[in-house]
Design a protein around this motif. Structure first.
Motif, PDB file in Angstrom:
ATOM      1  N   GLU A 192       0.831  -1.204   0.000  1.00 22.14           N
ATOM      2  CA  GLU A 192       0.000   0.000   0.000  1.00 22.14           C
ATOM      3  C   GLU A 192       0.869   1.258   0.000  1.00 22.14           C
ATOM      4  O   GLU A 192       0.584   2.241  -0.691  1.00 22.14           O
ATOM      5  N   GLY A 193       1.951   1.203   0.778  1.00 23.58           N
ATOM      6  CA  GLY A 193       2.889   2.332   0.814  1.00 23.58           C
ATOM      7  C   GLY A 193       3.499   2.586  -0.555  1.00 23.58           C
ATOM      8  O   GLY A 193       3.583   3.730  -1.008  1.00 23.58           O
ATOM      9  N   ALA A 194       3.896   1.521  -1.230  1.00 18.87           N
ATOM     10  CA  ALA A 194       4.513   1.673  -2.548  1.00 18.87           C
ATOM     11  C   ALA A 194       3.527   2.276  -3.536  1.00 18.87           C
ATOM     12  O   ALA A 194       3.894   3.125  -4.365  1.00 18.87           O
ATOM     13  N   ALA A 195       2.277   1.861  -3.461  1.00 13.96           N
ATOM     14  CA  ALA A 195       1.265   2.406  -4.384  1.00 13.96           C
ATOM     15  C   ALA A 195       1.069   3.902  -4.139  1.00 13.96           C
ATOM     16  O   ALA A 195       1.011   4.701  -5.091  1.00 13.96           O
ATOM     17  N   LYS A 196       0.998   4.292  -2.869  1.00 12.22           N
ATOM     18  CA  LYS A 196       0.817   5.718  -2.548  1.00 12.22           C
ATOM     19  C   LYS A 196       2.050   6.523  -2.981  1.00 12.22           C
ATOM     20  O   LYS A 196       1.942   7.629  -3.503  1.00 12.22           O
ATOM     21  N   ALA A 197       3.218   5.960  -2.745  1.00  7.48           N
ATOM     22  CA  ALA A 197       4.461   6.661  -3.119  1.00  7.48           C
ATOM     23  C   ALA A 197       4.553   6.799  -4.633  1.00  7.48           C
ATOM     24  O   ALA A 197       4.906   7.854  -5.164  1.00  7.48           O
ATOM     25  N   ARG A 198       4.231   5.725  -5.347  1.00  6.56           N
ATOM     26  CA  ARG A 198       4.337   5.751  -6.811  1.00  6.56           C
ATOM     27  C   ARG A 198       3.431   6.784  -7.437  1.00  6.56           C
ATOM     28  O   ARG A 198       3.769   7.389  -8.460  1.00  6.56           O
ATOM     29  N   ALA A 199       2.263   6.983  -6.833  1.00  4.53           N
ATOM     30  CA  ALA A 199       1.331   7.970  -7.391  1.00  4.53           C
ATOM     31  C   ALA A 199       2.004   9.338  -7.430  1.00  4.53           C
ATOM     32  O   ALA A 199       1.882  10.082  -8.412  1.00  4.53           O
ATOM     33  N   VAL A 200       2.737   9.668  -6.396  1.00  8.22           N
ATOM     34  CA  VAL A 200       3.430  10.961  -6.352  1.00  8.22           C
ATOM     35  C   VAL A 200       4.657  10.937  -7.257  1.00  8.22           C
ATOM     36  O   VAL A 200       4.901  11.841  -8.053  1.00  8.22           O
ATOM     37  N   ALA A 201       5.451   9.873  -7.129  1.00  9.42           N
ATOM     38  CA  ALA A 201       6.736   9.797  -7.832  1.00  9.42           C
ATOM     39  C   ALA A 201       6.540   9.787  -9.350  1.00  9.42           C
ATOM     40  O   ALA A 201       7.312  10.414 -10.088  1.00  9.42           O
ATOM     41  N   ALA A 202       5.510   9.098  -9.824  1.00 10.46           N
ATOM     42  CA  ALA A 202       5.278   9.007 -11.269  1.00 10.46           C
ATOM     43  C   ALA A 202       4.943  10.379 -11.850  1.00 10.46           C
ATOM     44  O   ALA A 202       5.413  10.725 -12.939  1.00 10.46           O
ATOM     45  N   ASP A 203       4.169  11.169 -11.120  1.00 11.71           N
ATOM     46  CA  ASP A 203       3.840  12.530 -11.566  1.00 11.71           C
ATOM     47  C   ASP A 203       5.100  13.378 -11.688  1.00 11.71           C
ATOM     48  O   ASP A 203       5.286  14.100 -12.669  1.00 11.71           O
ATOM     49  N   THR A 204       5.933  13.314 -10.662  1.00 12.61           N
ATOM     50  CA  THR A 204       7.149  14.131 -10.675  1.00 12.61           C
ATOM     51  C   THR A 204       8.075  13.705 -11.808  1.00 12.61           C
ATOM     52  O   THR A 204       8.652  14.543 -12.506  1.00 12.61           O
ATOM     53  N   LEU A 205       8.203  12.395 -11.999  1.00 14.19           N
ATOM     54  CA  LEU A 205       9.094  11.909 -13.062  1.00 14.19           C
ATOM     55  C   LEU A 205       8.572  12.347 -14.438  1.00 14.19           C
ATOM     56  O   LEU A 205       9.347  12.801 -15.290  1.00 14.19           O
ATOM     57  N   ALA A 206       7.259  12.242 -14.629  1.00 19.04           N
ATOM     58  CA  ALA A 206       6.685  12.641 -15.916  1.00 19.04           C
ATOM     59  C   ALA A 206       6.942  14.122 -16.174  1.00 19.04           C
ATOM     60  O   ALA A 206       7.344  14.512 -17.285  1.00 19.04           O
ATOM     61  N   ALA A 207       6.752  14.938 -15.160  1.00 16.45           N
ATOM     62  CA  ALA A 207       6.987  16.382 -15.319  1.00 16.45           C
ATOM     63  C   ALA A 207       8.459  16.644 -15.628  1.00 16.45           C
ATOM     64  O   ALA A 207       8.802  17.481 -16.478  1.00 16.45           O
ATOM     65  N   THR A 208       9.341  15.910 -14.960  1.00 19.98           N
ATOM     66  CA  THR A 208      10.781  16.103 -15.165  1.00 19.98           C
ATOM     67  C   THR A 208      11.187  15.688 -16.577  1.00 19.98           C
ATOM     68  O   THR A 208      11.929  16.407 -17.271  1.00 19.98           O
ATOM     69  N   TYR A 209      10.722  14.527 -17.018  1.00 22.28           N
ATOM     70  CA  TYR A 209      11.035  14.054 -18.374  1.00 22.28           C
ATOM     71  C   TYR A 209      10.568  15.072 -19.409  1.00 22.28           C
ATOM     72  O   TYR A 209      11.250  15.337 -20.395  1.00 22.28           O
TER      73      TYR A 209
END
Ligand code: ADP
Ligand code: NA
Length: 330
Positions: free
Chosen positions: A308-325
């Motif tokens: 559950e922690g990984a899913a919550k973390a990924r939701a944030v991390a994926a957004d940031t990575l997409a914006a960075t890319y």
């Protein structure tokens, strides 16, 4: 969640956390989950910068998570996850590698210390770029605050520099974090050599209080802690580093201010202080050990919390990575 965000990580290591990890970092994590949107992780990617046995790494990652829960992290109040479960850490790290200067990275004192210990032939490039992975760890979550011990201050500084550089070059993308270092417990010292910090890599077995030690062993270590010349119990980090370290540990575990402890021990010797502190630490450690074991005995619950922690973390991390890319031109 509009509360300010906090992020921190701890390495999984064979055996347990030590008192320096708890007082310098994890205790602040527990407090900050009440007031902040908190992300905490077991940084297993960092663990392979030095040689690791796979089965041992797998076990110590679970053990680390169990200890964090036993210390008081509550999955209802924070996001607890394992770094390798969120691939965006490694992905953002590459971008950060390409923004960080070689000279800048070469100035990291922790690398100099750790690589000197490993020897040049055994030092990996991963150990060198560890702080850059840590930059990605922090910036991925737009952390405002990073609670750590004093030894991590330089790594937070480079995170700020590189984050600002990226923002300047590509446009505002990352939140620039601040370190959160509590003065009193920023550096818990080795019990046998108060000149160095208590540390799993540098401390001798007698100098380090591991949180999962047998209570008897803990008592013995504290009773044989090095004290200083003289007999007065006063806080003086220069003249009485051993006693001051014991007072810091005593005060932070009991909540009794150091001046009150000094008062209470007027006319008593070092032996009395050490006997009482040994009891304080043993009393703290006993329920911690029991709670850790409960989590280890229930692997399904532990797995569910980490998933559950990984899913919550990924939701944030994926957004940031997409914006960075997008910023970079990918
Ligand atoms: P270690 O330094 O023993 O290898 P880690 O690097 O995993 O441990 O550190 C985890 C956290 O504990 C970091 O925030 C670090 O700053 C903190 N920490 C480690 N040792 C101490 C210490 N002796 N006193 C205070 N904080 C510490
Ligand atoms: Na450290």
């Amino acid at each position: 969640d509009r509360r300010p965000r906090v992020l921190s990580g701890i390495q999984p290591t064979a055996g347990s956390f030590h008192l320096g990890n708890y007082l310098g970092a994890v205790r602040q994590w527990v407090a900050l989950q009440e007031t902040h949107d908190a992300f905490y992780m077991v940084v297993d990617l960092h663990a392979i910068t030095i040689p690791q046995d796979p089965a041992e790494l797998r076990a110590s990652t679970r053990l680390a998570a169990a200890q964090l829960l036993a210390a008081g992290l509550d999955p209802e109040r924070c996001t607890l996850f394992v770094q390798s479960h969120v691939p965006e850490h490694a992905q953002l790290a590459w971008v950060m590698n390409c923004i960080t200067g070689f000279g800048e990275a070469s100035r990291m004192t922790q690398f100099k210390d750790k690589s000197a210990k490993q020897g040049a032939d055994r030092t990996t490039v991963g150990l060198f770029t560890y702080p850059i992975l840590q930059i990605a760890d922090i910036l991925l979550y737009h952390a405002d605050l990073v609670p750590v011990g004093e030894d991590q201050r330089q790594h937070i500084e480079i995170t700020r520099d590189v984050g600002e550089r990226f923002n300047g070059r590509y446009g505002a993308t990352f939140t620039i974090p601040k370190p959160y270092i509590l003065k009193e417990t920023a550096k818990i010292h080795d019990l046998q050599d108060p000149a160095i910090k208590m540390s799993k890599s540098a401390s001798s077995p007698k100098g380090i209080v591991n949180l999962l030690d047998e209570p008897k062993a803990t008592v013995k270590k504290i009773k044989s802690a090095v004290t200083d010349t003289g007999s007065e119990i006063v806080f003086d980090e220069d003249k009485k580093p051993g006693v001051s370290n014991l007072l810091t540990i005593f005060s932070s575990l009991t909540g009794t201010p150091v001046p009150e402890l000094e008062q209470a021990y007027v006319g008593k010797g070092y032996g009395a202080l050490k006997t009482d502190l040994a009891e304080v630490v043993a009393d703290w450690v006993a329920p911690f050990r029991a709670r850790t074991q409960e989590y280890l005995d229930d692997p399904a619950t532990l797995d569910a919390i980490l998933a559950e922690g990984a899913a919550k973390a990924r939701a944030v991390a994926a957004d940031t990575l997409a914006a960075t890319y997008d910023r970079v031109g990918f």
